[in-house]
Design a protein around this motif. Structure first.
Motif, short mmCIF file in Angstrom:
data_model
loop_
_atom_site.label_atom_id
_atom_site.label_comp_id
_atom_site.label_asym_id
_atom_site.label_seq_id
_atom_site.Cartn_x
_atom_site.Cartn_y
_atom_site.Cartn_z
N ILE A 138 -5.75 0.86 -3.71
CA ILE A 138 -6.39 0.49 -4.96
C ILE A 138 -7.90 0.51 -4.70
CG2 ILE A 138 -6.73 -1.30 -6.69
CD1 ILE A 138 -3.98 0.00 -6.80
N ASN A 177 -9.23 3.01 -9.45
CA ASN A 177 -7.79 3.06 -9.73
C ASN A 177 -7.42 2.04 -10.79
OD1 ASN A 177 -7.65 3.71 -6.43
ND2 ASN A 177 -6.33 4.94 -7.71
N THR A 181 -3.57 0.70 -12.95
CA THR A 181 -2.11 0.77 -12.97
C THR A 181 -1.61 0.50 -14.37
OG1 THR A 181 -1.99 -0.01 -10.68
CG2 THR A 181 0.00 -0.18 -11.99
N TRP A 240 -8.46 -7.85 -12.85
CA TRP A 240 -8.54 -6.59 -12.11
C TRP A 240 -9.99 -6.20 -11.87
CZ3 TRP A 240 -4.51 -4.11 -9.90
CH2 TRP A 240 -4.67 -2.78 -9.51
N GLU A 259 0.09 4.89 -11.18
CA GLU A 259 -1.28 4.62 -10.77
C GLU A 259 -2.17 5.74 -11.28
OE1 GLU A 259 -3.63 3.31 -6.70
OE2 GLU A 259 -2.05 4.80 -6.57
#
Length: 475
Positions: A309, A324, A326, A378, A407
């Motif tokens: 990540i 990245n 998700t 995040w 991803e």
């Protein structure tokens, strides 16, 4: 091999020059393949196929690896995807792969000399590859964008590797886009499905489309799209308007949805989702970028892992950094609580390789999805590299019931939107508001002295009354 479960990726890079540290032109990650199979399939084989980018064509090759201690013989069965010949055999041939050896169709006469099935020497087909029933193998399809019309003499501009696929009776995809903004002015995102039926019988397929992050009044498809796919035949959504769900202005003509695909009876199919970035607001805009992702079979696990990540890692490509996200889809009829566990994959003053970087929970509504793109927790991941400053970690996702997740890797010259700007004011859950729920987060962490907390509003590594006062004064 390992005595416990692990996850991994293969990172392919195109660099200038002939050394490992040349300037990167392109980077692409492909998941390592966990389970060899006796029969593998690709729904799309292209040779000299138009790309939507003037002067460039699409080409495919197949790469196989035999992990067995004995040689194996594999049979290639290639089928037309042309209207009127859909599912008709195009070519069949057999090859031998040595023990622990590999096979590449690039340069192979049988592959190079596939019969053109379109008037101007283009080829579009599907392929099934079968081997011995007691010696499984693995493989991938390599897609290339070529400048010109000959993949052997003209430069390769872009490459994507996609694992070859095994049959599934149910398929899912969490993020299908139509005319969706990209964050780059004048460019939009589009998704299409490519399905292939490797069986000797026709199959009936139902495609259900549900809008993501919908409310009770949100639109969704009135009924499933029902299609029949011929034996060894192909179905593609490009040009069908399959994602056209009516929406009010200013989002008219835009769709962000999840997709469930069911095959009637006992048969299985394979499929990929093709994402494209194009100019303008129509599907036929000039191609800027493209990627293929396998559709996911029915999940039976409550835990998935991603080994990388990245949040702002430099790439060396024109000042762009790697980010990245998700996207996770909950196929259940009930809400599903998902636990995100991120572990540092860098060594720094505050973190060791493998130490906890952040842990937090999110709940996904029934038949809905979660995208970390807009998730404050995040965006607020701690940095674990000092110079340059970025965050690099591995991710384990645990859920109450099975989920489907992908991803997304992006290259950005500026950071994505960050809705955790009010963290220093007491916004523990990063929802851009100071609320009693932030106090609850502070209460759960009171007394902790770790860097993995979310209620450390003054960022001193301690959760104490000072943090409470920050929250109270800004409530």
């Amino acid at each position: 091999s390992s005595n416990i479960a692990i996850s991994g990726i293969n990172r392919w890079q195109m660099r200038k020059g002939n050394t490992f540290d040349g300037i990167p032109e392109q980077v692409f990650d492909t998941p390592l393949i966990a389970d060899p199979s006796f029969s593998l399939h690709s729904p799309l084989v292209v040779r000299n196929w138009p790309s939507g980018k003037e002067g460039y064509t699409q080409w495919s090759d197949i790469m196989l690896f035999n992990p067995n201690s004995d040689e194996i013989r594999v049979k290639f069965s290639v089928f037309h995807e042309k209207e009127g010949k859909n599912g008709v055999p195009l070519k069949e041939f057999t090859k031998t792969i040595p023990a622990h050896g590999w096979l590449n169709t690039y340069g192979m006469d049988e592959w190079k000399n596939l019969e053109a099935n379109y008037p101007t020497s283009e080829i579009k087909a599907a392929v099934s590859i079968t081997g011995p029933i007691n010696k499984p193998f693995v493989g991938m399809s390599r897609w290339k964008l070529i400048q010109g019309k000959d993949s052997h003499t003209n430069p390769t501009i872009s490459t994507i590797d996609t694992p070859l696929l095994s049959l599934e009776n149910k398929l899912f995809y969490p993020l299908a886009l139509r005319n969706w903004p990209s964050g780059s002015a004048g460019l939009t995102q589009w998704t299409d499905l490519i399905l292939y039926n490797p069986n000797n019988e026709a199959v009936s397929v139902s495609i259900d489309i549900r809008e993501n992050n919908r409310t009770s009044s949100s639109p969704q498809s009135d009924r499933p799209i029902i299609i029949a796919i011929r034996p060894h035949g192909y179905y593609g959504t490009y040009g069908t308007g399959w994602l056209a769900i009516p929406r009010a202005e200013p989002e008219s003509g835009q769709t962000n949805a999840n997709v469930s695909i069911n095959v009637a009876g006992i048969y299985g199919i394979v499929g990929i989702a093709r994402w494209r970035l194009v100019t303008g607001d129509t599907a036929t805009g000039h191609l800027q970028s493209l990627s293929d992702t396998p559709l996911m079979g029915e999940s039976k696990v409550n835990e998935v892992a991603f080994p990388l990540i990245a949040r702002g890692i430099p790439t060396g490509m024109n000042g762009n950094n790697l980010w990245n996200d998700t996207a996770i889809y909950n196929p259940s009829d009930t809400p599903n609580t998902v636990l995100f566990q991120l572990y540092s994959s860098r060594e720094s003053n505050n973190f060791k390789n493998g130490s906890v970087l952040r842990i937090f929970k999110q709940t996904i509504a029934p038949h809905d999805y979660l995208n970390t793109y807009g998730l404050g927790q995040w965006h607020a991941l701690p940095t674990n590299n000092a110079d340059p400053v970025f965050s690099q970690s591995s991710l384990v996702i645990q859920s109450e019931s099975p989920v489907y997740s992908i991803e997304r890797m992006r290259y950005l010259s500026v950071p994505p939107p960050n809705n955790c700007q009010k963290k220093p004011l007491g916004d523990a859950d990063c929802n851009d508001e100071i609320k009693p729920t932030d106090y609850e987060e502070w209460g759960e962490e009171f007394g902790l002295t770790t860097k993995e907390t979310i209620a450390d509003f003054d960022n001193n590594g301690k959760i104490n009354l000072d943090d409470f006062e920050i929250w109270r004064s800004n409530l």
